[in-house]
Design a protein around this motif. Structure first.
Motif, mmCIF file in Angstrom:
data_model
loop_
_atom_site.group_PDB
_atom_site.id
_atom_site.type_symbol
_atom_site.label_atom_id
_atom_site.label_comp_id
_atom_site.label_asym_id
_atom_site.label_seq_id
_atom_site.Cartn_x
_atom_site.Cartn_y
_atom_site.Cartn_z
ATOM 1 N N ALA A 345 0.832 -1.200 0.000
ATOM 2 C CA ALA A 345 0.000 0.000 0.000
ATOM 3 C C ALA A 345 0.873 1.259 0.000
ATOM 4 C CB ALA A 345 -0.931 -0.004 1.203
ATOM 5 N N LEU A 364 -7.626 3.411 -0.222
ATOM 6 C CA LEU A 364 -6.440 2.651 0.180
ATOM 7 C C LEU A 364 -6.098 2.932 1.638
ATOM 8 C CD1 LEU A 364 -3.232 2.052 -1.824
ATOM 9 C CD2 LEU A 364 -3.058 3.001 0.463
ATOM 10 N N VAL A 368 -6.008 0.206 4.879
ATOM 11 C CA VAL A 368 -4.851 -0.003 5.750
ATOM 12 C C VAL A 368 -5.213 0.317 7.189
ATOM 13 C CG1 VAL A 368 -2.526 0.792 6.307
ATOM 14 C CG2 VAL A 368 -3.172 0.365 3.928
#
Length: 376
Positions: A345, A364, A368
């Motif tokens: 990521a 994204l 995470v």
């Protein structure tokens, strides 16, 4: 009874110091060796996300850390225009839980000192200016040779000695460390009243320009450019280069630039990355932290992942009386995929910037955050 009685930890950064503390607290005899001659003073500040703070609390150092840094719960996005216009402010995920800040900045040397003081208090034996030159192991022990000519025998060796790990090299573990194509200028200095959180500027002459408060009176500021060989620049030229790049940004940056005048406070590094596939151990020697997985700081998760490695490894070693494949399988299951996902990521964010691609950055970052909000 723990799975090991004597452990050597190589490298005294976050992963190494945290492992040493946790094992010593569990009545394991721990030697910690560090190739640098003292507690590292290089670098400027560090940004710690909530999951890193959760691990620091588990190490018994959160209250001292809290007094040495600056916590905040949002991130701003500003335009690279003459006013440094604030486009929006969004709450940051509290990945360490509701009772810890979402994000925390502090000077790196202060964090190193706190961890080393804690290690000494719980009985870790630390030697500076020393690393390993040889490792020989059998089914029960690892015999170690050191650069100062001494030797030792341990039940386990933990290689937490960074991205260019000497332990990894001695083991013959092949791992490609590659440049991502970006370089970062960082400077440490006084915090103006206009800086109360991290703000990010995208566009202009740099990919990213930002800053992070690290205390009531300190911050570190950074600009990210295409990676270049800056090694020939004098300290004064490095300062001038960073000032020239940062001068395209305004708002709080104007206040930062007003005090950015000390060449000794400026440093430049290139982003590098790697992720070691399973297993991270070779017999009774295991790699953790940057020795096993390294990512650019685009998600500010490098320190957190190192601390998580230490927590999981120590928990497993203290929770069973046998160092066997079942322990290594459990370590692999809890750490390898999680760390690799964070590395990927972090690299993806950088690729979007390099390719001038409008990626799903909020999505994204949300994924995470959801991953690391769960304890490792």
């Amino acid at each position: 009874m723990p799975a090991v009685n004597t452990v050597l930890v190589v490298g005294s950064g976050l992963a190494g110091a945290a492992t040493a503390i946790r094992l010593a607290e569990g009545d394991v005899t721990v030697d910690l060796v560090e190739i640098d001659p003292g507690i590292a003073s290089l670098g400027s500040g560090i940004t710690l996300q909530g999951n890193a703070l959760r691990e620091l609390r588990g190490l018994g150092v959160w209250e001292e850390v809290r007094k040495s840094g600056y916590g905040f719960d949002s991130v701003g996005l500003r335009a690279p225009d003459p006013a440094g216009t604030l486009l929006f402010e969004m709450p940051d995920a509290r990945t360490g839980g509701p009772d810890l800040p979402a994000t925390f900045g502090m000077p790196r040397p202060d964090l190193a000192r706190i961890l080393h003081d804690r290690a000494a208090a719980v009985g870790v034996r630390t030697r500076f200016g020393v690393t390993v030159t040889g490792l020989r192991q059998d089914a029960h022990h690892v015999d170690v040779e050191f650069t100062d000519g001494s030797a030792g025998r341990y039940d386990l060796v933990v290689g937490a000695d960074g991205i260019r790990s000497a332990v990894r090299g001695i083991l013959g573990v092949e791992l490609e460390t590659r440049a991502t194509g970006m370089g970062i200028w960082r400077a440490f200095g006084p915090r103006p009243a206009s800086v109360t959180r991290t703000d990010l500027f995208y566009g202009g002459p740099c990919y990213i320009a930002g800053y992070c408060p690290t205390g009531e009176n300190s911050l570190y500021a950074y600009v990210v450019e295409d990676a270049q060989d800056r090694s020939a620049l004098t300290p004064e030229q490095r300062l001038a280069t960073m000032r020239a790049l940062a001068s395209a940004y305004h708002g709080p940056w104007d206040d930062i630039l007003a005090t950015l005048d000390d060449p000794a406070r400026v440093n430049y590094t290139r982003f590098e990355t790697h992720a070691l596939p399973a297993p991270w151990n070779r017999g009774r020697v295991v790699l953790i932290g940057d020795a096993a997985h390294a990512c650019p700081p685009t998600l500010a998760q490098g320190g957190a992942q190192a601390l998580e490695d230490a927590a999981v490894l120590s928990e497993l070693l203290l929770g069973t009386d046998t160092l066997d494949e079942s322990l290594w399988s459990a370590f692999t299951e809890r750490r390898v995929a999680r760390a690799a996902a964070v590395v990927e990521a972090s690299n993806q964010l950088g690729r979007w910037l390099l390719d001038r691609e409008q990626g799903d950055v909020p999505g994204l970052m949300g994924r995470v955050a959801a991953l690391v909000a769960q304890p490792a």
